[in-house]
Design a protein around this motif. Structure first.
Motif, short mmCIF file in Angstrom:
data_model
loop_
_atom_site.label_atom_id
_atom_site.label_comp_id
_atom_site.label_asym_id
_atom_site.label_seq_id
_atom_site.Cartn_x
_atom_site.Cartn_y
_atom_site.Cartn_z
N MET A 177 0.82 -1.19 0.00
CA MET A 177 0.00 0.00 0.00
C MET A 177 0.87 1.26 0.00
O MET A 177 0.56 2.22 -0.70
CB MET A 177 -0.93 -0.04 1.22
CG MET A 177 -1.89 1.10 1.30
SD MET A 177 -3.07 0.96 -0.05
CE MET A 177 -4.21 2.17 0.40
N LYS A 178 1.95 1.23 0.80
CA LYS A 178 2.84 2.38 0.86
C LYS A 178 3.53 2.61 -0.48
O LYS A 178 3.68 3.74 -0.94
CB LYS A 178 3.88 2.17 1.97
CG LYS A 178 4.71 3.38 2.25
CD LYS A 178 5.60 3.15 3.45
CE LYS A 178 6.34 4.42 3.80
NZ LYS A 178 7.17 4.27 4.97
N LEU A 179 3.93 1.52 -1.15
CA LEU A 179 4.56 1.62 -2.46
C LEU A 179 3.59 2.21 -3.48
O LEU A 179 3.97 3.02 -4.32
CB LEU A 179 5.05 0.24 -2.93
CG LEU A 179 5.72 0.18 -4.29
CD1 LEU A 179 6.97 1.06 -4.28
CD2 LEU A 179 6.08 -1.23 -4.65
N THR A 180 2.32 1.85 -3.39
CA THR A 180 1.31 2.38 -4.30
C THR A 180 1.15 3.88 -4.11
O THR A 180 1.08 4.63 -5.09
CB THR A 180 -0.04 1.68 -4.06
OG1 THR A 180 0.13 0.28 -4.21
CG2 THR A 180 -1.09 2.17 -5.03
N LYS A 181 1.14 4.35 -2.88
CA LYS A 181 1.00 5.78 -2.61
C LYS A 181 2.21 6.55 -3.11
O LYS A 181 2.08 7.64 -3.69
CB LYS A 181 0.80 6.02 -1.12
CG LYS A 181 -0.56 5.62 -0.61
CD LYS A 181 -0.71 5.92 0.85
CE LYS A 181 -2.08 5.49 1.37
NZ LYS A 181 -2.24 5.78 2.79
N ILE A 182 3.40 6.00 -2.90
CA ILE A 182 4.62 6.65 -3.38
C ILE A 182 4.62 6.73 -4.90
O ILE A 182 4.93 7.77 -5.48
CB ILE A 182 5.88 5.93 -2.85
CG1 ILE A 182 5.99 6.12 -1.34
CG2 ILE A 182 7.13 6.44 -3.54
CD1 ILE A 182 7.06 5.28 -0.70
N THR A 183 4.25 5.63 -5.55
CA THR A 183 4.18 5.60 -7.01
C THR A 183 3.17 6.60 -7.53
O THR A 183 3.44 7.33 -8.50
CB THR A 183 3.83 4.18 -7.49
OG1 THR A 183 4.78 3.27 -6.98
CG2 THR A 183 3.81 4.11 -9.00
N LEU A 184 2.03 6.68 -6.90
CA LEU A 184 0.99 7.62 -7.31
C LEU A 184 1.46 9.07 -7.13
O LEU A 184 1.26 9.91 -8.00
CB LEU A 184 -0.30 7.38 -6.52
CG LEU A 184 -1.49 8.26 -6.87
CD1 LEU A 184 -1.88 8.06 -8.33
CD2 LEU A 184 -2.67 7.95 -5.98
N ALA A 185 2.13 9.35 -6.01
CA ALA A 185 2.63 10.70 -5.76
C ALA A 185 3.70 11.09 -6.78
O ALA A 185 3.71 12.21 -7.30
CB ALA A 185 3.18 10.80 -4.35
N LEU A 186 4.61 10.17 -7.10
CA LEU A 186 5.65 10.46 -8.10
C LEU A 186 5.05 10.66 -9.49
O LEU A 186 5.46 11.55 -10.22
CB LEU A 186 6.67 9.33 -8.14
CG LEU A 186 7.66 9.30 -6.97
CD1 LEU A 186 8.52 8.04 -7.04
CD2 LEU A 186 8.52 10.54 -6.96
N THR A 187 4.07 9.85 -9.84
CA THR A 187 3.41 9.99 -11.14
C THR A 187 2.71 11.34 -11.24
O THR A 187 2.80 12.03 -12.26
CB THR A 187 2.40 8.85 -11.35
OG1 THR A 187 3.07 7.61 -11.24
CG2 THR A 187 1.72 8.96 -12.70
N ALA A 188 2.04 11.75 -10.18
CA ALA A 188 1.36 13.05 -10.18
C ALA A 188 2.36 14.20 -10.29
O ALA A 188 2.15 15.16 -11.02
CB ALA A 188 0.51 13.20 -8.92
N ALA A 189 3.49 14.08 -9.57
CA ALA A 189 4.51 15.13 -9.62
C ALA A 189 5.11 15.25 -11.02
O ALA A 189 5.32 16.36 -11.53
CB ALA A 189 5.60 14.84 -8.60
N ILE A 190 5.37 14.12 -11.66
CA ILE A 190 5.92 14.14 -13.02
C ILE A 190 4.91 14.72 -14.00
O ILE A 190 5.25 15.52 -14.87
CB ILE A 190 6.37 12.73 -13.45
CG1 ILE A 190 7.59 12.32 -12.63
CG2 ILE A 190 6.67 12.66 -14.93
CD1 ILE A 190 7.98 10.86 -12.78
N ALA A 191 3.65 14.32 -13.86
CA ALA A 191 2.61 14.83 -14.76
C ALA A 191 2.43 16.34 -14.61
O ALA A 191 2.32 17.05 -15.60
CB ALA A 191 1.28 14.12 -14.49
N LEU A 192 2.45 16.83 -13.40
CA LEU A 192 2.31 18.28 -13.19
C LEU A 192 3.56 19.03 -13.63
O LEU A 192 3.48 20.14 -14.13
CB LEU A 192 2.03 18.57 -11.72
CG LEU A 192 0.64 18.19 -11.23
CD1 LEU A 192 0.52 18.41 -9.73
CD2 LEU A 192 -0.44 18.96 -11.98
N GLY A 193 4.71 18.40 -13.50
CA GLY A 193 5.96 19.02 -13.93
C GLY A 193 6.03 19.17 -15.44
O GLY A 193 6.70 20.06 -15.96
N ALA A 194 5.36 18.31 -16.15
CA ALA A 194 5.36 18.37 -17.62
C ALA A 194 4.44 19.47 -18.14
O ALA A 194 4.51 19.84 -19.30
CB ALA A 194 4.93 17.02 -18.19
#
Length: 98
Positions: free
Chosen positions: A1-18
């Motif tokens: 579950m923790k890995l899923t949250k980290i992955t989701l947060a990183l994906t959101a950060a990359i998407a917003l950074g683009a």
């Protein structure tokens, strides 16, 4: 579950950074930023035999249909279908990873 949250947060950060506000679409804002008119174009011939302007900027690429002054497709026969000709990958120092 923790890995899923980290992955989701990183994906959101990359998407917003683009997301940035590119008002001027004629400028390449990559590693070797320059006006697109400084890049070299070639011609890619589609399966129907019609021409398209093509530019390979290493990582990015640009393509637009070649049209005559009346807006009709240009089908010059410069090369066989599905072939690119010309210096379309010149004008950049970024190597094409593919």
């Amino acid at each position: 579950m923790k890995l899923t949250k980290i992955t989701l947060a990183l994906t959101a950060a990359i998407a917003l950074g683009a997301c940035d506000d590119k008002q001027n679409k004629t400028v390449d804002r990559g590693f070797d930023s320059k006006h697109l008119s400084q890049l070299k174009a070639g011609i890619w011939v589609d399966p129907n035999g019609c021409d398209h302007w093509i530019i390979d900027d290493g990582i990015e690429g640009y393509l637009s249909q070649r049209l005559d002054k009346y807006g009709k497709p240009v089908c010059s026969g410069v090369a066989p279908p599905n072939t690119a000709v010309g210096p379309y990958n010149k004008g950049t120092t970024v190597p094409d990873p593919i």
